[in-house]
Design a protein around this motif. Sequence first.
Motif, mmCIF file in Angstrom:
data_model
loop_
_atom_site.group_PDB
_atom_site.id
_atom_site.type_symbol
_atom_site.label_atom_id
_atom_site.label_comp_id
_atom_site.label_asym_id
_atom_site.label_seq_id
_atom_site.Cartn_x
_atom_site.Cartn_y
_atom_site.Cartn_z
ATOM 1 N N VAL A 197 2.354 11.210 0.009
ATOM 2 C CA VAL A 197 1.989 11.244 1.424
ATOM 3 C C VAL A 197 2.928 12.145 2.209
ATOM 4 O O VAL A 197 2.499 13.054 2.930
ATOM 5 C CB VAL A 197 2.008 9.817 2.023
ATOM 6 N N LYS A 198 4.241 11.904 2.095
ATOM 7 C CA LYS A 198 5.234 12.646 2.869
ATOM 8 C C LYS A 198 6.498 12.828 2.045
ATOM 9 O O LYS A 198 6.806 12.020 1.163
ATOM 10 C CB LYS A 198 5.606 11.903 4.159
ATOM 11 N N THR A 236 -0.727 8.948 -4.859
ATOM 12 C CA THR A 236 -0.836 10.165 -4.045
ATOM 13 C C THR A 236 0.399 10.328 -3.172
ATOM 14 O O THR A 236 0.807 9.393 -2.480
ATOM 15 C CB THR A 236 -2.087 10.102 -3.152
ATOM 16 N N GLU A 266 0.806 -1.221 0.000
ATOM 17 C CA GLU A 266 0.000 0.000 0.000
ATOM 18 C C GLU A 266 0.840 1.272 0.000
ATOM 19 O O GLU A 266 0.331 2.341 -0.297
ATOM 20 C CB GLU A 266 -0.941 0.008 1.210
ATOM 21 N N LEU A 267 2.116 1.174 0.355
ATOM 22 C CA LEU A 267 3.002 2.332 0.373
ATOM 23 C C LEU A 267 4.199 2.098 -0.543
ATOM 24 O O LEU A 267 4.700 0.976 -0.663
ATOM 25 C CB LEU A 267 3.505 2.619 1.791
ATOM 26 N N THR A 299 6.680 6.040 9.127
ATOM 27 C CA THR A 299 6.044 6.238 7.824
ATOM 28 C C THR A 299 4.962 7.314 7.887
ATOM 29 O O THR A 299 4.540 7.827 6.859
ATOM 30 C CB THR A 299 5.419 4.916 7.327
ATOM 31 N N GLU A 300 4.530 7.647 9.087
ATOM 32 C CA GLU A 300 3.595 8.757 9.242
ATOM 33 C C GLU A 300 4.311 10.095 9.223
ATOM 34 O O GLU A 300 3.674 11.148 9.207
ATOM 35 C CB GLU A 300 2.822 8.611 10.553
ATOM 36 N N TRP A 323 4.629 7.472 -1.075
ATOM 37 C CA TRP A 323 3.452 7.562 -1.938
ATOM 38 C C TRP A 323 2.462 6.467 -1.564
ATOM 39 O O TRP A 323 2.859 5.384 -1.144
ATOM 40 C CB TRP A 323 3.832 7.363 -3.405
ATOM 41 N N LYS A 324 1.186 6.758 -1.745
ATOM 42 C CA LYS A 324 0.185 5.695 -1.694
ATOM 43 C C LYS A 324 0.238 4.912 -2.996
ATOM 44 O O LYS A 324 0.766 5.378 -4.003
ATOM 45 C CB LYS A 324 -1.217 6.278 -1.491
ATOM 46 N N LYS A 384 10.522 10.241 -0.742
ATOM 47 C CA LYS A 384 9.100 10.536 -0.870
ATOM 48 C C LYS A 384 8.306 9.260 -0.633
ATOM 49 O O LYS A 384 8.653 8.195 -1.146
ATOM 50 C CB LYS A 384 8.776 11.132 -2.241
#
Length: 625
Positions: A139-140, A137, A118-119, A175-176, A132-133, A130
């Motif tokens: 994410v960070k 998208t 998922e990541l 990861t957050e 990404w989803k 970087k």
Amino acid sequence: MFQGLITLFLASLLTFYIVDLAPGDYLDQFKNNPQMSQERLEELRQEFGLGNTWGDRSAVTTFTAKDITAVAIKPDGSQILTGEANTVALWDDQGTVLKTLEGHQGAITALAFSADGELIASGSADQTIKLWKADGTLVKTLEGHQGAVTSLAFSSDGKTLASGSEDRTVRLWKTEGGLLQTLTGHTGSISLLAYSPDGSLLASGGGDKTVRLWKTSGTLQQTLTHKGAITALQFNQNSEELVLNTIANHQTWQQWNLEGKSLKTEDLNQLHSQPITAAAFSPDRTTFATSVGKTVRLWSQKDNQPLGNFEGKQGPLERLQFADNGERLVLINADQSVQVWQKDRSLIKQYGLWLKNIFTFDLSQIWKGHWGQIYQGDFGESFSYQRPVTALIWERIPNTLLLAIASLVINWSIAIPLGIVGAVNQNQWSDRILRIFSYIGQGFPSFITALLLLFLAQSTPLFPVGDMTSIDHADLNWFGKILDVGWHMILPTLALSVTGFAGLQRITRGNMLDVLRQNYIQTARAKGLPENKVIYTHALRNAVNPLITLLGFEFSSLLGGAFIAEFFFNWPGLGQLLLKAVQAQDLYLVMAGLMMGAVMLIVGNLLADILLAVVDPRIKLSNLN
């Protein structure tokens, strides 16, 4: 009969080829089932035609990218990431670009998928990471390295990301978002990272010829010195303890315990006559791969025994990487083309295994008197429903038979008498009206008829819109349940009957007209026989032969021919089940439906031949070919 069996096997082999596209993907559906035991997974692996090792393999796809600087494969092997200049490309396993991820200001130098896929993490020469989803998208963006990011690895729970850099540091990130630890000590660029299975340890290998073993709390546990740059890392659980496998400079494979003691050293050059250019460990911890030129060789980790080899497109190969599920291997050729290989068996092997499974008999049960246990065949397990195919089919057969037999009875009981009426009254008003109705009936496709009947059900309260029973069916008595099912059968049965009735009525009329023109009919009338006896004894008995042959074909379509009515009226029958199986590429469910239809076609033709011998004394079974 023999020709029918040959046709059956050829048709089933063709269906097997068309539907069987990626058996490894199907096995992953079972792996994701929390109730599936490891023992059952191994049984399914054999049943699906997948090998336990890379001794059986096949090429999935080959595609060409431009200036590949990094590569990663999704844990289930279904997607591939490539770094091309400052852009990340996401490919499916057939070589089609799904998405491009843009945002880096430098060349892509490292890529990784999380364990659940998922990541996505991408590292760049612009010193950023970087996240990404899977849908692309962003994410960070993680910043902090003072050099190009050279390696990335997610923990098994996906909550932590490790990154290595040319600045000789390893950084642990949430990861957050947010830096957890900075690990220093290497004197060269970090080339590889690997988490232990429980995520408590991290191994980092670099160009300084060392592997450092860290606790994820940041404590250095061991430094393992090698004779060359580290090119492969893997934690492995042997029978006694957790160990670390390393390969230095593609040449020397060593196994270490967590106390830093070398347990085994192997010179991989002894396995080849030429220098190795790439090496990788399989995540199933049973296999490792090496490449010389464009040849990839697979070896057993247990005893270094060769498991086989295959050819890349152009050597020397730049990189080898396994998917986390151990089912697929990606290799990067010198011409920048990407090839994906998977554990597999050839089509003929898989088909032979399937035939062996379904044609299994235990003749010893004859002597025991257990006649119901003689057949031991297994049609496999449904990919979509994760249940035995045989059980799924037997659940639906009564529902479909109820609908099909009702339609068959209505068709024949109405169409044949009306066909006789039309033939006896040729070109009169009754015949003309019947011909108009038969033309209209044949001109309407079954799905149009079903749609019109469905519109009628929605517009009036006379008939239910769909399903086989009402909501309160369980509360009714036995007679009420019969009436409820019969009420729900009316519209689906009509949808099935209209086209079939029209065609059968015209065939009956045509056959009767041919027979009524024969000389023996004129003779019977000349003798003064009653007209009813002429029609129903002499004419009908001779006109019925083609209808009996047609009945044999209709017998074969009893179970599968009702799928249009079942689909529109949500009737829980076999046709609807097989339609969904085709849409989902549910191989074994499709194959079982095909085999059942083919067997019924053979049986139907056999019954038709027997009935022809009964109704027509001119035909003898001994003369049938």
